[in-house]
Design a protein around this motif. Sequence first.
Motif, PDB file in Angstrom:
ATOM      1  N   THR A 234     -24.559  16.922  40.560  1.00  0.00           N
ATOM      2  CA  THR A 234     -24.972  17.064  39.170  1.00  0.00           C
ATOM      3  C   THR A 234     -24.453  15.880  38.357  1.00  0.00           C
ATOM      4  OG1 THR A 234     -24.946  19.480  39.298  1.00  0.00           O
ATOM      5  CG2 THR A 234     -24.816  18.504  37.104  1.00  0.00           C
TER       6      THR A 234
ATOM      7  N   ALA B 279     -22.818  13.531  35.698  1.00  0.00           N
ATOM      8  CA  ALA B 279     -21.707  13.764  34.769  1.00  0.00           C
ATOM      9  C   ALA B 279     -21.597  12.586  33.817  1.00  0.00           C
ATOM     10  CB  ALA B 279     -20.406  13.950  35.535  1.00  0.00           C
ATOM     11  N   ASN B 280     -21.049  12.853  32.643  1.00  0.00           N
ATOM     12  CA  ASN B 280     -20.880  11.817  31.631  1.00  0.00           C
ATOM     13  C   ASN B 280     -19.616  11.002  31.891  1.00  0.00           C
ATOM     14  OD1 ASN B 280     -23.183  12.704  30.209  1.00  0.00           O
ATOM     15  ND2 ASN B 280     -21.983  14.257  29.138  1.00  0.00           N
TER      16      ASN B 280
ATOM     17  N   SER C 115     -15.356  10.976  32.558  1.00  0.00           N
ATOM     18  CA  SER C 115     -14.914  11.992  33.505  1.00  0.00           C
ATOM     19  C   SER C 115     -15.644  11.929  34.839  1.00  0.00           C
ATOM     20  CB  SER C 115     -15.101  13.391  32.897  1.00  0.00           C
ATOM     21  OG  SER C 115     -14.315  13.538  31.736  1.00  0.00           O
ATOM     22  N   CYS C 116     -16.830  11.330  34.844  1.00  0.00           N
ATOM     23  CA  CYS C 116     -17.645  11.293  36.059  1.00  0.00           C
ATOM     24  C   CYS C 116     -16.933  10.634  37.221  1.00  0.00           C
ATOM     25  CB  CYS C 116     -18.954  10.557  35.791  1.00  0.00           C
ATOM     26  SG  CYS C 116     -18.718   8.796  35.386  1.00  0.00           S
TER      27      CYS C 116
ATOM     28  N   HIS D 285     -13.468  14.741  37.083  1.00  0.00           N
ATOM     29  CA  HIS D 285     -14.588  15.574  37.517  1.00  0.00           C
ATOM     30  C   HIS D 285     -14.992  15.236  38.950  1.00  0.00           C
ATOM     31  CE1 HIS D 285     -16.145  16.888  33.282  1.00  0.00           C
ATOM     32  NE2 HIS D 285     -14.863  17.141  33.471  1.00  0.00           N
ATOM     33  N   TYR D 286     -14.935  13.963  39.277  1.00  0.00           N
ATOM     34  CA  TYR D 286     -15.248  13.548  40.644  1.00  0.00           C
ATOM     35  C   TYR D 286     -14.243  14.129  41.628  1.00  0.00           C
ATOM     36  CZ  TYR D 286     -15.435  10.389  44.676  1.00  0.00           C
ATOM     37  OH  TYR D 286     -15.479   9.869  45.942  1.00  0.00           O
TER      38      TYR D 286
ATOM     39  N   ARG E 223     -14.937  17.942  42.100  1.00  0.00           N
ATOM     40  CA  ARG E 223     -16.128  18.182  42.924  1.00  0.00           C
ATOM     41  C   ARG E 223     -15.854  17.840  44.373  1.00  0.00           C
ATOM     42  NH1 ARG E 223     -21.218  16.290  39.214  1.00  0.00           N
ATOM     43  NH2 ARG E 223     -20.463  17.095  37.231  1.00  0.00           N
TER      44      ARG E 223
END
Length: 241
Positions: free
Chosen positions: A29, A31-32, A35-36, A40-41, A44
């Motif tokens: 998905t 992400a911005n 954080s991507c 957030h990476y 995930r």
Amino acid sequence: MTGEIDIAPQRRKKISDWLVRAALKHFNTPANRPSCCNNHYYRRSLYMTIVGVIADNDKMFETGLRSVHSGLDDIQKSGALGLAMNRGWRAIHYQNYSLLYLVMTMQVAYQQGYDLFRQKVNGRSFEEAVDFLLLALENTYAIEGLPPGEQDLAFTNDEQYFAWMEIWLSHFENPAMEQFAGLYRPLFNRGVGGYVTLFFKRPEGAKGVILRESRKVAAAQPTGPGAGTRYPRLEKWRQNQ
């Protein structure tokens, strides 16, 4: 892992297939920024690693482990994670937040026979990143390279952010971290290991642990010397350093 549970093969496959689909959808998905590319990476990737083990999917497992190598590449000479430092007044928060997921990912790999805890890139390992975090928590103003201004340390009032420390302490001796974690135990994070203190804390005998930890918790309450501070447990730990 799941082999210890008696599940019919067809039902096991149905569960595994669903976990694979969910993990892949989550991982892919968009992400911005910023954080991507770090926290957030890393989160995930942790789920990709876990599901890779459960579903016996080597490709997912290996994809998840790339986050560890990405994190290693991001460690600066000071021990700071470069992407975390880009977060300005929340740099220390994201240094810790990144370690939360990276350390759990390394533990999953460790259970599969891959020890990444002492792996180095450019002569640096996650030990430097951990040392940087502890030094910054002790005195943010003494750390060169931090973004200017006061750091937001509100996360130190929430024990879930330090679940990774129990895992780390099962691999390394670190008296300062042991004291820090002792003020927050028992540690729990629903997305990173669950009841980590139960799973990773080295046994000391039930009576001794209960007595020692209850004293630490009582000492950390904002009724003592740290009363009125914004970060009472952090301040209590700082007094002992």
